[in-house]
Design an enzyme around this catalytic site. Structure first.
Site, short mmCIF file in Angstrom:
data_model
loop_
_atom_site.label_atom_id
_atom_site.label_comp_id
_atom_site.label_asym_id
_atom_site.label_seq_id
_atom_site.Cartn_x
_atom_site.Cartn_y
_atom_site.Cartn_z
N GLU A 1 43.10 38.60 36.33
CA GLU A 1 42.56 37.74 37.39
C GLU A 1 42.13 36.40 36.81
O GLU A 1 42.34 35.35 37.42
CB GLU A 1 41.37 38.39 38.07
N LYS B 1 38.78 37.72 49.55
CA LYS B 1 39.74 37.87 48.46
C LYS B 1 40.88 38.71 49.03
O LYS B 1 40.76 39.93 49.15
CB LYS B 1 39.03 38.57 47.29
#
Length: 121
Positions: A21, A99
């Site tokens: 990420e 997200k």
């Protein structure tokens, strides 16, 4: 209390617990609700009596696209702190960060956090 709503702001950031990420990044959607008194602005039709949406957008962008954080909770807290310290007319705000593609197994549309913060009197 009156509200200014800014919905669906989209940014690309590098927040998350997993190394991929932080390396690859991902999309984040941000909604903010700004609580303020808009009566004077409504009567004066003068920007000085309101909160500049463009400035809000730039502050949010700077944080979401800036320094990586482990948790979206920390990103939301940074946004709320910055908004409250930057705009004297702002009484409180709600910040929601979505997200859409977190790297966790399962079937869902997205994950999100939403916080509410106000100025201390």
């Amino acid at each position: 209390m009156d509200k200014i709503l800014m919905n669906g702001m989209e940014f690309y950031g590098y927040h998350g617990l997993f190394p991929e990420e932080n390396k690859l990044g991902q999309r984040f959607y941000v909604d903010v609700e700004l609580l303020t008194d808009l009566k004077t602005a409504g009567k004066s039709d003068n920007m000085i009596d309101s909160i500049d949406y463009g400035h809000v957008y730039e502050l949010v962008k700077e944080i979401v696209e800036g320094e990586p954080k482990n948790l979206v909770e920390a990103v939301a807290e940074s946004i709320a702190d910055r908004l409250l310290s930057s705009f004297g007319l702002l009484s409180a705000c709600t910040v929601k960060i979505t997200k859409p593609d977190p790297p966790i197994p399962g079937h869902y549309q997205s994950v999100a956090v939403e916080i509410f913060r106000g100025k201390s009197v």
